[in-house]
Enzyme design. Sequence first.
Site, PDB file in Angstrom:
ATOM      1  N   VAL A  48     -13.124  -7.238  18.754  1.00 55.06           N
ATOM      2  CA  VAL A  48     -13.845  -8.507  18.723  1.00 55.06           C
ATOM      3  C   VAL A  48     -13.025  -9.611  19.395  1.00 55.06           C
ATOM      4  O   VAL A  48     -13.576 -10.464  20.099  1.00 55.06           O
ATOM      5  CB  VAL A  48     -14.234  -8.897  17.275  1.00 55.06           C
ATOM      6  CG1 VAL A  48     -14.950 -10.241  17.245  1.00 55.06           C
ATOM      7  CG2 VAL A  48     -15.116  -7.817  16.664  1.00 55.06           C
ATOM      8  N   CYS A  49     -11.712  -9.581  19.210  1.00 55.28           N
ATOM      9  CA  CYS A  49     -10.859 -10.604  19.836  1.00 55.28           C
ATOM     10  C   CYS A  49     -10.932 -10.523  21.362  1.00 55.28           C
ATOM     11  O   CYS A  49     -11.013 -11.550  22.037  1.00 55.28           O
ATOM     12  CB  CYS A  49      -9.419 -10.458  19.361  1.00 55.28           C
ATOM     13  SG  CYS A  49      -9.216 -10.737  17.593  1.00 55.28           S
ATOM     14  N   THR A  50     -10.906  -9.314  21.887  1.00 52.89           N
ATOM     15  CA  THR A  50     -11.018  -9.148  23.330  1.00 52.89           C
ATOM     16  C   THR A  50     -12.380  -9.634  23.818  1.00 52.89           C
ATOM     17  O   THR A  50     -12.465 -10.360  24.817  1.00 52.89           O
ATOM     18  CB  THR A  50     -10.785  -7.673  23.721  1.00 52.89           C
ATOM     19  OG1 THR A  50      -9.466  -7.294  23.308  1.00 52.89           O
ATOM     20  CG2 THR A  50     -10.938  -7.466  25.217  1.00 52.89           C
ATOM     21  N   MET A  53     -12.361 -13.557  23.737  1.00 51.76           N
ATOM     22  CA  MET A  53     -11.585 -14.187  24.808  1.00 51.76           C
ATOM     23  C   MET A  53     -12.248 -13.939  26.164  1.00 51.76           C
ATOM     24  O   MET A  53     -12.253 -14.816  27.032  1.00 51.76           O
ATOM     25  CB  MET A  53     -10.141 -13.694  24.791  1.00 51.76           C
ATOM     26  CG  MET A  53      -9.346 -14.154  23.568  1.00 51.76           C
ATOM     27  SD  MET A  53      -9.174 -15.963  23.409  1.00 51.76           S
ATOM     28  CE  MET A  53     -10.285 -16.296  22.047  1.00 51.76           C
TER      29      MET A  53
END
Length: 167
Positions: A48-50, A53
């Site tokens: 989810v972080c990738t 961003m």
Amino acid sequence: MVSVGDSAPDFTAPKTDIDGDIESFTLSENLDDAPVVLAFFPAAFTGVCTTEMCTFRDQMANFDDIGATVYGISIDTPFTLSEFAEKNDLNFDLISDTNRNLIDAYGIEMDFADLGVYDVAKRAVFVVDADGEVTYEWVSDDPGVEPDYAAVEAAASQTVEEASEAA
């Protein structure tokens, strides 16, 4: 936790720029680039972080058009963030909070106790105006939820409009 109307906690931390260079960054010294969007995320190279961003990356033209500056922030080292930015072709700078001072100051720490991982950033977004005031805040207790990117952009745009009216 920091809320709309609060002064954004000032900080100095390592910043990895889009060229992979690492230098010191102090929020109060960069408020002339306001509105400043501080996008906290738990950890580089996670699903989810990738996605988050990369979504900011894909929408940077919208933020550039309104004069907003976006910074991603996680507890990863500057070296990890440099590799993360390169692998994902990120077009904005990343700030390293390895000492966890920023997540503490903004009140957004969380644990993945079942995994033995403690004191990472909740997924959170703050928009800060040129006076250092928080004009937008979004914090999720669910690390699988992404921010409403249109709402972040609208908040940054509103911050620009209010600054223009005040001038």
